[in-house]
Design an enzyme around this catalytic site. Structure first.
Site, short mmCIF file in Angstrom:
data_model
loop_
_atom_site.label_atom_id
_atom_site.label_comp_id
_atom_site.label_asym_id
_atom_site.label_seq_id
_atom_site.Cartn_x
_atom_site.Cartn_y
_atom_site.Cartn_z
N GLY A 175 65.96 -55.28 51.69
CA GLY A 175 67.33 -55.76 51.80
C GLY A 175 67.44 -57.26 51.96
N ASN A 220 66.88 -44.29 47.43
CA ASN A 220 67.37 -44.08 48.78
C ASN A 220 68.77 -44.69 48.88
OD1 ASN A 220 67.82 -43.89 51.52
ND2 ASN A 220 66.24 -45.37 52.09
N LYS A 241 70.80 -44.59 51.29
CA LYS A 241 71.14 -45.04 52.64
C LYS A 241 72.56 -44.56 53.01
CE LYS A 241 67.77 -48.70 52.25
NZ LYS A 241 67.38 -50.08 52.60
N HIS A 266 61.01 -44.49 57.68
CA HIS A 266 61.59 -45.68 57.07
C HIS A 266 61.77 -46.77 58.12
CE1 HIS A 266 64.45 -48.31 55.01
NE2 HIS A 266 64.02 -47.76 53.89
N GLU A 305 64.02 -48.84 58.74
CA GLU A 305 65.32 -48.90 59.40
C GLU A 305 65.41 -47.85 60.50
OE1 GLU A 305 67.47 -50.69 55.43
OE2 GLU A 305 67.69 -48.56 55.89
N GLU A 321 56.33 -50.21 52.23
CA GLU A 321 57.53 -51.05 52.22
C GLU A 321 57.39 -52.16 53.25
OE1 GLU A 321 61.33 -48.66 50.74
OE2 GLU A 321 60.94 -48.43 52.87
N SER A 358 63.16 -54.51 47.83
CA SER A 358 63.87 -55.34 46.85
C SER A 358 63.34 -55.13 45.43
CB SER A 358 63.80 -56.82 47.25
OG SER A 358 64.44 -57.04 48.49
#
Length: 257
Positions: A173, A10, A12, A95, A97, A167, A214
């Site tokens: 991150g 991904n 991003k 996701h 985010e 996740e 991560s």
């Protein structure tokens, strides 16, 4: 049951079109031999057409990072599944985010999953808990609820095209990651078990479930050694050709044959 591992990068909000093409010309030869692993890259919308053209003759699949569930309409800034379909194989939805910054809801994740499957494409459905939920012991119940909501109304025969990515939000991150053993246990009890509740044991055994959060070459083998983890949804490490190639190599070696 043997499940083909899937490693999805991904990107991003990274890589302009010229950077993406140069990156793929470096990466593709490095991972071309690993046919026992499904390899996927997920660029931004702006870069999708350039990436799809570059990979047209490649075994590397392409994913979008999101999509809208409607075929068309007054949805400024959005992109529909039908618009994306000529260029992609997969679409990432749910996701963390998007859930955090774009107010993504469980109901909308389900709408998107159904639209993606109706268009003959494959959703990668991301689920995962916050640090507060994890520390409060709410992980299993929360993730089971996310999976249940995402799969509402999806037919048994469509599940062969569904991938789920666990996740934990606190590991995205941050440099932190769940241990392989912990991630495997959550995937087994919260994700695979929920699929089994909906669709029965054979589909639960067959569905591919990734870990994300991560992931990097130094911890990839720990995750790939787990029975219930079938690959990885990778952020930062997917932006470096050497790192991404290492992840694919580890998956190919550990998962076999």
């Amino acid at each position: 049951m043997a499940r083909k591992p899937i490693i999805a990068g991904n990107w991003k909000m990274n890589k302009a079109p010229d950077e993406a093409v140069a990156f793929l010309r470096e990466l593709a030869p490095m991972i071309s031999a690993y046919s026992n692993v499904e390899r996927v890259v997920a660029p931004s919308f702006l870069v999708l057409t350039a990436v799809a053209a570059e990979l047209a003759e490649s075994p590397i699949a392409v994913a979008a990072q999101d999509a809208h569930w409607a075929e068309n309409g007054a949805y400024t800034s959005q992109v529909s599944v039908n618009m994306l379909s000529p260029f992609i194989d997969y679409i990432i939805i749910g996701h963390s985010e998007c859930r955090a910054y774009l107010n993504e809801t469980d109901a909308n994740v389900n709408r998107k999953a159904q639209a993606i499957l109706a268009a003959g494409r494959k959703p990668i459905i991301a689920v995962g808990e916050s640090l507060a939920q994890n520390e409060a012991g709410e992980t299993v119940d929360f993730v089971r609820a996310q999976v249940s909501a995402a799969l509402e109304g999806i037919r048994h025969e469509q599940m062969t095209d569904v991938v789920i990515a666990y996740e934990p939000i606190w590991a995205i991150g941050t440099g932190k990651s769940a241990s392989g053993e912990l991630a495997d246990e959550i995937i087994r009890t919260a994700v695979r078990a929920t699929v089994g509740d909906f669709y029965g044991g054979s589909i639960a055994d067959a569905i591919r479930i990734q870990y994300g959060g991560s992931v990097k070459p130094s911890n990839m083998e720990e995750f790939m050694a787990q029975a219930n983890i079938d690959g990885a949804l990778v952020g930062g490490a997917s932006l470096d050709a050497d790192d991404f190639a290492a992840l694919v190599e580890i998956a190919a070696r550990v998962k076999g044959p």
